[in-house]
Design a protein around this motif. Structure first.
Motif, PDB file in Angstrom:
ATOM      1  N   LEU A 142       0.932  -1.134   0.078  1.00 33.77           N
ATOM      2  CA  LEU A 142      -0.067   0.050  -0.068  1.00 33.77           C
ATOM      3  C   LEU A 142       0.849   1.291   0.012  1.00 33.77           C
ATOM      4  O   LEU A 142       1.668   1.382   0.700  1.00 33.77           O
ATOM      5  CB  LEU A 142      -1.084   0.111   0.989  1.00 33.77           C
ATOM      6  N   LEU A 143       0.654   2.092  -0.838  1.00 36.94           N
ATOM      7  CA  LEU A 143       1.414   3.419  -0.890  1.00 36.94           C
ATOM      8  C   LEU A 143       0.480   4.606  -0.259  1.00 36.94           C
ATOM      9  O   LEU A 143      -0.646   4.800  -0.629  1.00 36.94           O
ATOM     10  CB  LEU A 143       1.474   3.852  -2.284  1.00 36.94           C
ATOM     11  N   VAL A 144       1.154   5.341   0.499  1.00 42.63           N
ATOM     12  CA  VAL A 144       0.314   6.448   1.169  1.00 42.63           C
ATOM     13  C   VAL A 144       1.371   7.811   1.019  1.00 42.63           C
ATOM     14  O   VAL A 144       2.490   8.046   1.728  1.00 42.63           O
ATOM     15  CB  VAL A 144      -0.002   6.208   2.663  1.00 42.63           C
ATOM     16  N   ASP A 145       0.701   8.623   0.323  1.00 45.47           N
ATOM     17  CA  ASP A 145       1.195  10.034   0.322  1.00 45.47           C
ATOM     18  C   ASP A 145       0.230  11.107  -0.258  1.00 45.47           C
ATOM     19  O   ASP A 145      -0.450  10.651  -1.202  1.00 45.47           O
ATOM     20  CB  ASP A 145       2.441   9.908  -0.889  1.00 45.47           C
ATOM     21  N   ASP A 146       0.221  12.356   0.053  1.00 44.03           N
ATOM     22  CA  ASP A 146      -0.863  13.142  -0.351  1.00 44.03           C
ATOM     23  C   ASP A 146      -0.758  13.826  -1.677  1.00 44.03           C
ATOM     24  O   ASP A 146      -1.632  14.216  -2.179  1.00 44.03           O
ATOM     25  CB  ASP A 146      -0.835  14.401   0.712  1.00 44.03           C
ATOM     26  N   GLU A 147       0.450  13.497  -2.219  1.00 44.92           N
ATOM     27  CA  GLU A 147       0.678  14.033  -3.595  1.00 44.92           C
ATOM     28  C   GLU A 147       0.542  12.722  -4.604  1.00 44.92           C
ATOM     29  O   GLU A 147       1.339  11.897  -4.657  1.00 44.92           O
ATOM     30  CB  GLU A 147       2.176  14.692  -3.521  1.00 44.92           C
ATOM     31  N   ARG A 148      -0.464  12.915  -5.429  1.00 42.00           N
ATOM     32  CA  ARG A 148      -0.719  11.826  -6.479  1.00 42.00           C
ATOM     33  C   ARG A 148       0.494  11.549  -7.273  1.00 42.00           C
ATOM     34  O   ARG A 148       0.779  10.431  -7.415  1.00 42.00           O
ATOM     35  CB  ARG A 148      -2.027  12.292  -7.040  1.00 42.00           C
ATOM     36  N   TRP A 149       1.181  12.587  -7.895  1.00 46.30           N
ATOM     37  CA  TRP A 149       2.457  12.492  -8.493  1.00 46.30           C
ATOM     38  C   TRP A 149       3.611  11.406  -8.202  1.00 46.30           C
ATOM     39  O   TRP A 149       4.291  10.737  -8.674  1.00 46.30           O
ATOM     40  CB  TRP A 149       2.980  13.793  -9.386  1.00 46.30           C
ATOM     41  N   VAL A 150       3.576  11.860  -6.684  1.00 42.59           N
ATOM     42  CA  VAL A 150       4.606  11.099  -6.001  1.00 42.59           C
ATOM     43  C   VAL A 150       4.202   9.649  -5.860  1.00 42.59           C
ATOM     44  O   VAL A 150       5.110   8.836  -6.028  1.00 42.59           O
ATOM     45  CB  VAL A 150       4.806  11.557  -4.552  1.00 42.59           C
TER      46      VAL A 150
END
Length: 253
Positions: A5-13
């Protein structure tokens, strides 16, 4: 194939990290992505995942709080946090909270490969150490679950964890989780959430404790997460529940 699972507020990241991981051609599958820790917690409660890669700095719920909440749920997964160079003290705190590893931005391909390969090798070692027993008859499993329920009854909710519950009956957490689902037809984490909400209702009705104090007593470090779960299960926010019950008592006099 391990689920990630990937968790980051920036979609491009998230997209860049997904592309980089796929390029490494490891035994990893990106199964979902979330924009903050609270969203990730809700998703994890309903889905199985082996590894969480999370940024530290995020709105709503940051990565460090996410790690702490996952530790309380004690779901059988690992976390790798992603930070920038000037957040070393936060990284140290994350390591003390039990994260598996960390990566620094900008993430270099070789560092990413080394980090993920190290984690995958660790999984192989753990797999050899804990072979899941086959459940042959119902007598021993039922007795074991009775012991676990007794542990849950006598242990303060803020101290309850799957790992400690498993340790109390001399099993590994993965096997206990499987056993719990088989015997009670519910996940350990869902059963624990139900206990926490019921205790929260009792404290709201019978004490004048602040919401933050009640949340902490039942095992939530974030009031927002407690309120979110409480409303999902009761249809009311904690403050609405307390107010409505007081109104009912007043009207009955």
């Amino acid at each position: 194939m391990k689920r990630v699972l990937l968790v980051d507020d920036e979609r491009w990241v998230r997209k860049a990290l997904m592309w980089s991981i796929r390029k490494l051609n490891l035994s990893l599958q990106i199964v979902h992505e979330c924009a903050n820790g609270l969203e990730a917690l809700d998703w994890i409660k309903q889905n199985d995942v082996d590894l969480v890669l999370t940024d530290i700095r995020m709105p709503v719920m940051d990565g460090l709080t996410l790690v702490k909440e996952l530790n309380k749920l004690d779901i059988n997964l690992d976390c790798i946090v992603i930070s920038v160079h000037d957040e070393f003290q936060i990284v140290q705190q994350a390591i003390r909270s039990g994260v598996t590893d960390y990566l620094l931005k900008p993430i270099e391909e070789e560092e990413l490969r080394g980090c993920l390969e190290k984690w995958l090798n660790k999984q192989k070692d753990v797999g050899e150490e804990f072979k899941t027993p086959t459940i042959v008859d119902d007598v021993l499993p039922a007795s074991t679950i009775d012991q676990v329920l007794a542990y849950l009854e006598k242990t303060p909710l803020k101290q309850v964890s799957l790992t400690d519950a498993a340790r109390s009956v001399h099993l590994n957490p993965s096997y206990l989780s499987q056993l719990f689902k088989q015997q009670l037809n519910t996940k350990f984490v869902d059963y624990l959430t139900e206990l926490r909400i019921q205790e929260g209702k009792r404290l709201l009705l019978n004490t004048t404790l602040k919401m933050s104090e009640i949340a902490e007593r039942v095992g939530y470090s974030e009031v927002a997460y407690f309120s979110n779960n409480f409303k999902k299960m009761t249809g009311y926010s904690p403050s609405e529940f307390r107010k409505s019950t007081k109104t009912k008592k007043s009207d009955s006099r």
